[in-house]
Design a protein around this motif. Structure first.
Motif, short mmCIF file in Angstrom:
data_model
loop_
_atom_site.label_atom_id
_atom_site.label_comp_id
_atom_site.label_asym_id
_atom_site.label_seq_id
_atom_site.Cartn_x
_atom_site.Cartn_y
_atom_site.Cartn_z
N SER A 705 0.89 -1.10 0.12
CA SER A 705 0.16 -0.13 -0.22
C SER A 705 0.94 1.10 -0.13
CB SER A 705 -1.02 0.04 1.19
OG SER A 705 -0.10 -0.02 2.44
N GLN A 706 2.15 1.32 0.54
CA GLN A 706 3.06 2.59 0.60
C GLN A 706 3.35 2.83 -0.81
OE1 GLN A 706 6.32 2.16 3.27
NE2 GLN A 706 5.23 1.24 4.91
N VAL A 707 3.72 1.76 -1.66
CA VAL A 707 4.27 1.81 -2.85
C VAL A 707 3.15 2.56 -3.78
CG1 VAL A 707 5.13 0.64 -5.01
CG2 VAL A 707 6.02 -0.03 -2.78
N GLN A 708 1.83 1.86 -3.43
CA GLN A 708 0.75 2.34 -4.42
C GLN A 708 0.36 3.77 -4.04
OE1 GLN A 708 -2.75 -0.01 -3.67
NE2 GLN A 708 -4.08 1.12 -5.26
N GLN A 709 0.57 4.09 -2.75
CA GLN A 709 0.35 5.60 -2.52
C GLN A 709 1.46 6.70 -3.14
OE1 GLN A 709 0.17 5.63 1.70
NE2 GLN A 709 -1.54 4.33 1.89
N ILE A 710 2.41 6.23 -3.17
CA ILE A 710 3.60 6.89 -3.61
C ILE A 710 3.23 7.09 -5.25
CG2 ILE A 710 5.93 7.18 -4.17
CD1 ILE A 710 6.57 5.77 -1.51
N LEU A 711 2.88 5.93 -5.84
CA LEU A 711 2.60 6.02 -7.34
C LEU A 711 1.64 7.02 -7.55
CD1 LEU A 711 2.89 2.13 -8.22
CD2 LEU A 711 4.45 4.19 -8.98
N GLU A 712 0.52 6.95 -6.84
CA GLU A 712 -0.57 7.83 -6.98
C GLU A 712 -0.39 9.12 -6.69
OE1 GLU A 712 -3.55 5.76 -4.43
OE2 GLU A 712 -3.96 4.30 -5.73
N ARG A 713 0.40 9.44 -5.65
CA ARG A 713 0.68 10.73 -5.39
C ARG A 713 1.53 11.54 -6.54
NH1 ARG A 713 4.23 10.07 -0.77
NH2 ARG A 713 2.40 9.26 0.36
N TYR A 714 2.59 10.75 -7.07
CA TYR A 714 3.21 11.37 -7.96
C TYR A 714 2.77 11.07 -9.53
CZ TYR A 714 6.15 12.47 -4.10
OH TYR A 714 6.74 12.83 -2.93
N HIS A 715 1.83 10.56 -9.65
CA HIS A 715 0.99 10.22 -11.08
C HIS A 715 2.02 9.55 -11.99
CE1 HIS A 715 -2.09 13.01 -9.26
NE2 HIS A 715 -1.39 13.72 -9.32
N VAL A 716 2.80 8.77 -11.41
CA VAL A 716 3.58 7.70 -12.42
C VAL A 716 2.91 6.58 -12.76
CG1 VAL A 716 5.70 6.66 -11.97
CG2 VAL A 716 5.49 8.46 -10.82
N GLN A 717 3.17 6.10 -14.07
CA GLN A 717 2.70 4.90 -14.52
C GLN A 717 3.36 3.67 -13.90
OE1 GLN A 717 0.41 4.48 -17.08
NE2 GLN A 717 0.21 6.87 -16.75
N PRO A 718 2.69 2.83 -13.29
CA PRO A 718 3.19 1.66 -12.47
C PRO A 718 4.31 0.79 -13.52
CG PRO A 718 1.01 1.88 -11.88
CD PRO A 718 1.17 2.58 -13.25
N ALA A 719 4.01 0.66 -14.80
CA ALA A 719 4.93 -0.02 -15.50
C ALA A 719 6.33 0.57 -15.80
CB ALA A 719 4.46 -0.12 -16.93
N GLN A 720 6.46 2.06 -15.33
CA GLN A 720 7.76 2.22 -15.22
C GLN A 720 8.80 2.06 -14.19
OE1 GLN A 720 6.55 6.58 -16.66
NE2 GLN A 720 8.56 6.39 -17.52
N LEU A 721 8.10 1.26 -13.19
CA LEU A 721 8.78 1.42 -11.76
C LEU A 721 9.03 -0.12 -11.82
CD1 LEU A 721 9.94 2.14 -8.90
CD2 LEU A 721 7.66 1.76 -8.16
N LYS A 722 10.45 -0.70 -11.67
CA LYS A 722 10.76 -2.08 -11.35
C LYS A 722 11.40 -2.14 -9.87
CE LYS A 722 14.21 -3.37 -13.65
NZ LYS A 722 14.98 -3.85 -15.00
#
Length: 855
Positions: A705-722
């Motif tokens: 849930s921490q990772v998900q919140q950070i992705l949403e906070r900065y509007h990042v496409q999850p596929a770009q994060l590994k």
């Protein structure tokens, strides 16, 4: 008529005088009884004060030991180490309700956690009612003790706060402990009740007479009460004791009044009868004889010994109480003098008492001893008076009280004040006093001594599983074994809980020899304490235990008592860290290592606060030499420093202290900020960024849930994060790892298994993991084309297996064109290493996008 009036008035005057004399004597006896009772109450108050101070100081010392550990470790408070220490402190004292640590005034650790969850994270400056007192304690560098106060959990408690300053003078934070006030005060209340005394306490928050009454009532601090100050941290309480029943209400004053009144009536009656008629003379004589016998009976009934001697000290007469005290019959006493029943050490005192008697007519009360007929000694309190007869003769009258019970009570009070009631060993107060004397003696003789701090391993488990009675039985057996192990002149003490202390003296003038002797004794102690114990009584050898020992050497007064105890504490913690059942010496190297580690931890705190961390990016290249992404690598450049600190120096400290959690959070956020920036540019919009995840960070229950919140906070496409995980991290709890990975993979986040081939490399778990890439460890890549056939074969196997599982393969540490050619020729998908670029700042990495890849 006048003659009749005289015959009546004179007897009446004698009667009034006799009654007045008896009343005066009775009141004198009442005053003496009250004085004795006051002395006994005073002695009881001293013992209760000593007991309160001893129990409270022993409990508070646990916080001091914890403070010493924090100071010695430079303020390091790793959760996995500090929580067992806090739990151990709770177990060592029956009075501790909870213990908390507040680094930088924020309550970060509380033990036990259950019931205290809401206060974790509490920031003390936000407590308007309590912060002024806490702030004064910090400024004065002195602890405070507040309360008793009502607790939410029920009962009342004392709140002890200890400010901690590190060795370099920096303020670290606070230790907060809650002490069970009801349990602490129950012992002295019961003791007072057993002795027929009422007890009251006042001085809440250490304010003494100005503080509130928290036990008993304010009326109990009246003039008749014995009031004593009880020293507590940052102030004092006041203890008031008073008898429930005054001693003066006993039978002695009544007997005196009865005897005096009877004598007065007899004398007046005799005068009246004499004046009335000579014919009644024979009847009056018979009556006087009867009354004399009654008075003699009262004389014999006296509980005090009464004797009459001539001026040479020969006994002429004694009552039954005097005979019982000395063991001699009244007839036997007539052949003795007071010198005959007085020990030789009191002969000088006898001469002084006789001198005072003949100068002033009286002496006493004084304490001395008599030698009884059976040659035993009895302590007595004696008073004497000089009696002059009409014929010029002089006699000595003495009143003697047997004070054996009083002396026994004083001995019991001394035992309570300076000895442990369970084991009979010296307690902390007596041990510290002896240590002070040992330091003074060592400074004169230049002989080394040693302190051995002994802690029983896993004692809490025994207490929890088999009960406190069994635990107490074990503590008594341990104390006996320790006393049998050391020399006659050495000191064994119990500090509290399951902690014991041994002090060895006269170990020689050479430090190495002294250390060898101390180590020999410590090893003997470990051996004897590891032997089986019969602690249940139902089967032989039914318990096995071990101990940990910390040793601090001393010579002279170069170190204080407090410093030596802290050093022994530090050494003991090292022994426990070594796996228990071990001996460790305190030394400067140990302290230096702790200080270096503490400095590193402080630097990490500062790095987070002052934004000293940086992300560098190392390119990842595909087989067509295209830049497809990068790995984000953490670097630390301290403010004012000209060099980067590599992660292998600070990451282990961050893991140990728990700082890896906020650092890992920072890395994830910075990586997502960079990805959002890349999304805005056509050159970088498709780049994928790999981030390493630490084991401690991944094990958090809410990691996904921490990772998900950070992705949403900065509007990042999850596929770009590994996210890159190690084999050991995943294998720690495979099922939990899979659940978290599948949650994030459902969002589009991809996973790479880092350093593959260096761990278990099990195909069974590899098939279950929702991963996208395997990274071949640089140790295999380094040996390509160096004649290492095994490495080549392993790489080929990894590539083949990965492709069969539909996984991409990333090779790390590619430094030469030959290595890249071999890997590319055998199907490796992506490459990373110095051949394509070192880890570089963001600006350099983005400049690389505009250039062709040279390799």
């Amino acid at each position: 008529m006048l003659r009749q009036a005289k015959a009546i008035v004179l007897p009446l005057l004698i009667l009034v005088a006799g009654l007045a004399a008896s009343e005066f004597t009775a009141r004198f006896e009442e005053q003496r009884l009250n004085a004795d009772q006051h002395e006994q109450t005073l002695a009881a108050a001293a013992g209760m004060r000593a007991s309160l101070e001893s129990e409270l100081n022993a409990t508070l010392h646990l916080a001091s030991g914890l403070a010493a550990y924090i100071q010695a470790s430079g303020g390091a408070t790793r959760a996995e180490k500090i929580r067992p220490i806090l739990a151990a402190l709770i177990d060592q004292s029956p009075y501790l309700r909870n213990v908390g640590l507040a680094p930088d005034n924020r309550l970060s650790y509380v033990e036990p956690v259950h019931g205290n969850e809401k206060v974790i994270g509490l920031y003390y400056p936000n407590l308007k009612a309590q912060w002024p007192a806490i702030e004064r304690a910090i400024r004065s560098r002195q602890p405070t003790l507040a309360g008793p106060v009502a607790l939410i959990q029920g009962g009342s408690g004392l709140i002890y706060r200890l400010p901690i300053f590190l060795n370099d003078g920096r303020y670290w934070g606070l230790i907060s402990t809650v002490i069970d006030a009801d349990r602490l005060l129950a012992g002295v209340s019961g003791l007072a009740q057993d002795r027929g005394l009422s007890i009251a306490l006042r001085g809440k928050d250490g304010l003494g007479a100005e503080g509130e009454v928290f036990r008993g009532t304010s009326q109990q601090f009246g003039k008749s009460a014995v009031v004593m100050d009880v020293a507590v941290s940052g102030g004092h309480w006041q203890l008031a004791l008073s008898p429930l029943v005054p001693a003066s209400t006993g039978t002695r004053p009544l007997i005196v009044r009865l005897a005096g009144s009877t004598l007065a009536f007899l004398l007046s009656f005799l005068l009246w009868r004499t004046n009335r008629a000579y014919r009644e003379q024979h009847a009056l004589t018979a009556q006087l004889r009867t009354q004399h016998e009654k008075l003699h009976g009262l004389y014999e009934l006296s509980p005090l010994g009464i004797a009459l001697m001539d001026d040479k000290g020969r006994y002429l007469e004694a009552n039954g109480a005097f005979s019982r005290i000395t063991g001699y019959t009244q007839e036997e006493l007539k052949s003795l003098t007071f010198h005959d029943i007085t020990p030789t050490e009191y002969h000088d005192l006898n001469d002084e008492l006789l001198g005072a008697l003949f100068r002033h007519g009286r002496y006493g009360p004084n304490e001395k001893a008599y030698i009884r007929k059976d040659q035993s000694r009895v302590p007595v309190q004696i008073s004497g008076a000089l009696i002059s007869a009409e014929n010029g003769g002089r006699y000595i009258g003495v009143i003697v009280e047997d004070i054996r019970q009083r002396k026994e009570a004083e001995s019991r009070i001394n035992l309570l004040a300076f000895y442990d009631p369970l084991t009979g060993l010296p307690n902390r107060r007596l041990f510290i006093d002896r240590l002070g004397h040992a330091l003074a003696a060592s400074s004169r003789s230049f002989q080394f001594g040693a302190l051995l701090l002994i802690d029983l391993d896993h004692f809490k488990t025994l207490n929890d599983t088999r009960g406190h009675d069994i635990g107490d039985h074990l503590l008594k057996e341990v104390s006996k074994r320790l006393e049998r192990t050391v020399r006659a002149g050495d000191t064994v003490a119990r500090l509290g809980g399951d902690e014991f202390m041994v002090m060895l003296e006269d170990l020689g003038e050479e430090e190495a020899g002294a250390a060898n002797q101390a180590d020999t004794v410590a090893e003997k102690i470990l051996d004897i304490l590891s032997l089986p114990y019969d602690i249940a009584g139902d089967a032989p050898a039914n318990h096995h235990g071990t101990a940990s020992i910390g040793i601090s050497l001393f010579q002279g007064q170069g170190a204080t008592v407090e410093t030596l105890l802290k050093q022994a504490d530090v050494a003991l913690y090292q022994a426990k860290d070594a796996g228990r059942n071990a001996v460790r010496f305190y030394n400067g190297d140990m302290q230096a290592a702790l200080e270096m580690r503490a400095e590193m931890e402080h630097g990490l705190h500062q790095a987070l606060a002052q934004d000293e961390f940086q992300l560098h990016y190392q390119p990842q290249i595909d087989r067509q030499r295209g830049l497809v992404g990068a790995e984000a690598l953490l670097r630390w450049r301290p403010v004012g420093g000209d060099k980067l600190i590599p992660p292998d120096q600070f990451i282990p400290v961050a893991e140990e202290t728990g700082l890896i959690l906020p650092i890992g959070q920072w890395v994830l956020e910075q990586a997502c900020i960079q990805l959002r920036a890349w999304q805005a540019s056509p050159l970088t919009t498709r780049l994928q960024l790999a981030v390493n995840v630490s084991p401690r960070q991944f094990r958090q229950a809410d990691f996904a849930s921490q990772v998900q919140q950070i992705l949403e906070r900065y509007h990042v496409q999850p596929a770009q994060l590994k996210l890159e995980l190690t084999e050991s991290l995943v294998l720690d709890d495979v099922d939990d790892a899979i659940r978290k990975m599948e949650t994030l993979r459902a969002l589009g986040v991809s996973f790479a298994l880092d350093d593959f081939g260096t761990g278990y490399s099990s195909l069974s778990y590899l098939r279950r993991l929702p991963i996208d890439q395997l990274k071949i460890d640089r140790s295999f890549v380094r040996d390509i084309a160096n004649g290492e056939d095994d490495s080549d074969a392993i790489i080929l196997a990894i590539i083949s297996m990965s492709h069969s599982l539909k996984l991409q393969v990333v090779a790390e540490g590619v430094e030469t064109a030959e290595q890249r050619a071999f890997l590319a020729g055998n199907g490796c998908d992506l490459f990373q290493g110095f051949l394509f670029g070192r880890p570089m700042p963001q600006e350099d990495f983005e400049d690389l996008l505009a250039k062709p890849i040279a390799a």
